[in-house]
Motif scaffolding. Sequence first.
Motif, mmCIF file in Angstrom:
data_model
loop_
_atom_site.group_PDB
_atom_site.id
_atom_site.type_symbol
_atom_site.label_atom_id
_atom_site.label_comp_id
_atom_site.label_asym_id
_atom_site.label_seq_id
_atom_site.Cartn_x
_atom_site.Cartn_y
_atom_site.Cartn_z
ATOM 1 N N CYS A 163 -0.535 4.923 -0.951
ATOM 2 C CA CYS A 163 -1.587 5.129 0.046
ATOM 3 C C CYS A 163 -1.054 5.681 1.365
ATOM 4 C CB CYS A 163 -2.322 3.813 0.315
ATOM 5 S SG CYS A 163 -3.211 3.173 -1.114
ATOM 6 N N LEU A 183 0.834 -1.206 0.000
ATOM 7 C CA LEU A 183 0.000 0.000 0.000
ATOM 8 C C LEU A 183 0.870 1.259 0.000
ATOM 9 C CD1 LEU A 183 -2.764 -1.080 2.545
ATOM 10 C CD2 LEU A 183 -3.063 -0.715 0.077
ATOM 11 N N ARG A 239 -0.877 8.657 6.400
ATOM 12 C CA ARG A 239 -1.866 8.413 5.344
ATOM 13 C C ARG A 239 -1.814 9.547 4.344
ATOM 14 N NH1 ARG A 239 -4.671 6.609 1.707
ATOM 15 N NH2 ARG A 239 -6.762 5.719 1.947
ATOM 16 N N THR A 255 -6.150 7.256 -2.826
ATOM 17 C CA THR A 255 -6.955 6.056 -2.593
ATOM 18 C C THR A 255 -7.207 5.392 -3.941
ATOM 19 O OG1 THR A 255 -8.043 7.086 -0.683
ATOM 20 C CG2 THR A 255 -9.088 5.127 -1.623
#
Length: 346
Positions: free
Chosen positions: A94, A89, A109, A113
Amino acid sequence: MGTADLIAATVITAAAILGCIVTVAWKGRDARPAHIAPGPAGPPPPGHAGGGRRVVRDTAPPGVRPGQLGMLLDARAETNHLVATIIDLAVRGCLTVAHEEDGSWTLRRTDTTPPDLLVYERTLLKKLFPTVQGRRRRTTSTLQITLTKGGFTTAREALARQVGEMGFFRIPPQRARRQMRRAGAAISIGGVLIALPLIALTGELLTAVAVVLAGLAVIASAPLMPARTQLGSTIRQQAEDFRAFLAAADPELIDWRRHPRAFSEFLAWTVVFGLSPTWTRLFQRLTDEGRLTPKTPWYLPVKESFWHREGHIEALGELVSELSAAIEMADRHEEATPDDAAVQRW
């Protein structure tokens, strides 16, 4: 103890052992892999010759992500599958990973997405960055991960469920193991129920003990029950060939035109195979020798200056270890194991 009772107990025990062997050989055996995998796997891509006659794949099995492949290989959702997914990820944009001055690790984060995020990946991101007082937390650390409420059971369940629906196993692994455990428990309980009247009437209980042991033998064979389909076996074989490529850790085997960012591209897969220390050492050496500077926009080392990069690639091996330890510590607070908490609709 009568001779008849001893003979009956011996026959029951032998029959139980033989039955377990036959059941595992019949229902627990993987199908033979095909030369070309059907469905999402597609034909194997070209590879390099290496390690004698062994064919070494220089790409991962297509249509499969690191966590999914780990579940296929191990037949259960393990901690390293979640760690590999976190790394994957990060590479996909991400989140970012920062190595702080005090040696700790911070995950942040991003606003990215990808539209192709799978349920288990979304679940994992929600666990890493939960909603606190109505606001999504944007930053976490390995220490905060250890305090994750409820552990990572839901992420493991989502991964197991998703892989169970991909046709890699004849019966989803959780269900296959659960069926054997239930059968063994039923047999053992039957042995206990048989023991009560036997003791009252004859004082003999060897036959009942044999029945209980037969049930325990069935329970003990449960881990061997998950059986892969032809598709699952084919992808597993492709994975082994890919693992041979990663294990070689030979820069001469890497097609740099096809894989210009090989370090980041393959890092999550090395976590699945337990080869991340070998992989990070290779690229640390290439960096130290000035032959290569891996591009890792998702990774911020302690010091980003060109003159302070000694060991910054190899330090990612520490990240893998700390993420694994953090997830396992969070899981210790769970009331049930991932396998027992599996989705019942299977």
